[in-house]
Design an enzyme around this catalytic site. Structure first.
Site, PDB file in Angstrom:
ATOM      1  N   SER A  62     -10.130  18.391 -34.330  1.00 25.07           N
ATOM      2  CA  SER A  62     -11.522  18.754 -34.100  1.00 25.07           C
ATOM      3  C   SER A  62     -11.554  19.770 -32.967  1.00 25.07           C
ATOM      4  O   SER A  62     -10.790  20.727 -32.968  1.00 25.07           O
ATOM      5  CB  SER A  62     -12.338  17.498 -33.765  1.00 25.07           C
ATOM      6  OG  SER A  62     -13.692  17.804 -33.566  1.00 25.07           O
ATOM      7  N   LYS A 100     -17.614  20.678 -36.271  1.00 25.33           N
ATOM      8  CA  LYS A 100     -16.776  19.768 -35.495  1.00 25.33           C
ATOM      9  C   LYS A 100     -17.543  18.502 -35.092  1.00 25.33           C
ATOM     10  O   LYS A 100     -16.952  17.418 -35.009  1.00 25.33           O
ATOM     11  CB  LYS A 100     -16.205  20.480 -34.265  1.00 25.33           C
ATOM     12  CG  LYS A 100     -15.248  21.616 -34.627  1.00 25.33           C
ATOM     13  CD  LYS A 100     -14.107  21.144 -35.533  1.00 25.33           C
ATOM     14  CE  LYS A 100     -13.073  22.234 -35.784  1.00 25.33           C
ATOM     15  NZ  LYS A 100     -11.961  21.775 -36.650  1.00 25.33           N
ATOM     16  N   TYR A 107     -19.705  26.517 -36.119  1.00 24.04           N
ATOM     17  CA  TYR A 107     -18.430  25.882 -35.767  1.00 24.04           C
ATOM     18  C   TYR A 107     -18.694  24.576 -35.024  1.00 24.04           C
ATOM     19  O   TYR A 107     -18.090  23.541 -35.340  1.00 24.04           O
ATOM     20  CB  TYR A 107     -17.594  26.827 -34.912  1.00 24.04           C
ATOM     21  CG  TYR A 107     -16.240  26.264 -34.548  1.00 24.04           C
ATOM     22  CD1 TYR A 107     -15.176  26.331 -35.444  1.00 24.04           C
ATOM     23  CD2 TYR A 107     -16.022  25.648 -33.317  1.00 24.04           C
ATOM     24  CE1 TYR A 107     -13.938  25.800 -35.128  1.00 24.04           C
ATOM     25  CE2 TYR A 107     -14.785  25.124 -32.991  1.00 24.04           C
ATOM     26  CZ  TYR A 107     -13.748  25.199 -33.900  1.00 24.04           C
ATOM     27  OH  TYR A 107     -12.519  24.668 -33.579  1.00 24.04           O
TER      28      TYR A 107
END
Length: 272
Positions: free
Chosen positions: A134, A152, A148
């Site tokens: 992650s 995650k 992004y």
């Protein structure tokens, strides 16, 4: 006893560094990449200890086929390192539908497909270790990396839940959460949105805030990852780099203070 490790996204960056470190110490590695030619150096150096496999993690059927192929080849899979992913840089308003879907498709859904494929195998083995790559941006967030960050955060939520579901089967789950490192993630592997000038000041502040010391050395992570793999009681959350911990600590302290400030209003909303 050597371990059997499956690593996705092993053609460069963390994936290749960790694959080399594991092979160097005598483990066996199934390494996936979109283009297996990127794995030729591993094959030349380590021979039959490495199994190169072509895989696009966006293809769910292919993920299941690859995981089953690794199981048949090595007879077991001790560790999965779900590493495939990429960075998308740009303001949220700038992000196209195709870019947003591609970011989630690889970083979240690709990881999910490989995870779903491997859990039955580890359950049957009565043990295993699923390591999800992650980011500390799954715990805190930064501007210019909205999609992004979201991917995650999704990986973290999925994996925290998974850990509670598979613990009784002897399966451990860990989230590796690096701060920025000098890999191709922010370079050749990154994608950019089409710029809107209104966000130029935000982007300038973001890039100006980074110093050379902000970026860790990717090769230095190998020792820590080997320690994680060898741990009998591995952590669920595993930060990498010296920037991540103080940053996460500060953000969580601020978050708790905000909860505290509004706790009476929050409790009132319960209704009884």
């Amino acid at each position: 006893m050597s371990k059997i490790i499956l690593i996705t996204g092993a053609s460069r960056g963390f994936g290749k560094i960790w694959a080399k470190a594991l092979l160097e110490r005598g483990d066996k590695v199934a390494a996936t990449a979109r283009n297996t030619e990127d794995l030729n150096d591993l094959v030349q150096a380590y021979g039959d200890a490495v199994l190169p496999i072509q895989l696009d993690v966006n293809n769910r059927d292919a993920c299941f086929a690859v995981v089953n192929k690794v199981k048949q080849h090595f007879d077991r899979i001790d560790v999965l390192i779900n590493n495939a992913g990429f960075g998308l840089f740009g303001a949220i308003e700038e992000t196209s539908e195709a870019q947003a879907r591609a970011q989630m498709e690889t970083n979240f859904f690709g990881l999910l497909w490989v995870t779903q494929a491997i859990v039955p195998i580890m359950r049957e083995q009565k043990g295993g270790h699923i390591i999800q790559v992650s980011s500390f941006l799954g715990l805190v967030s930064l501007p210019v990396l909205g999609l992004y960050n979201a991917s995650k955060y999704a990986v973290n939520g999925l994996s925290e839940t998974l850990a509670t579901e598979v613990k009784s089967f002897g399966i451990n789950v860990s989230l590796i959460e690096p701060n920025g490192f000098s890999t191709d993630w922010a370079g050749a592997s990154a994608f950019q949105t089409e710029a809107n000038e209104v966000y130029a000041p935000v982007k300038k502040a973001f890039f100006d805030a980074a110093t050379p010391d902000s970026w860790g050395k990717p090769e230095s992570t190998a020792k820590a990852v080997l320690a994680l793999i060898d741990s009998e009681n591995p952590p669920l959350h595993f930060l990498l780099g010296k920037v991540a911990y103080p940053w996460v600590k500060q953000v969580y302290a601020e978050r708790l203070a905000e909860f505290e400030e509004w706790k009476e209003v929050s409790a009132d909303a319960h209704g009884h």
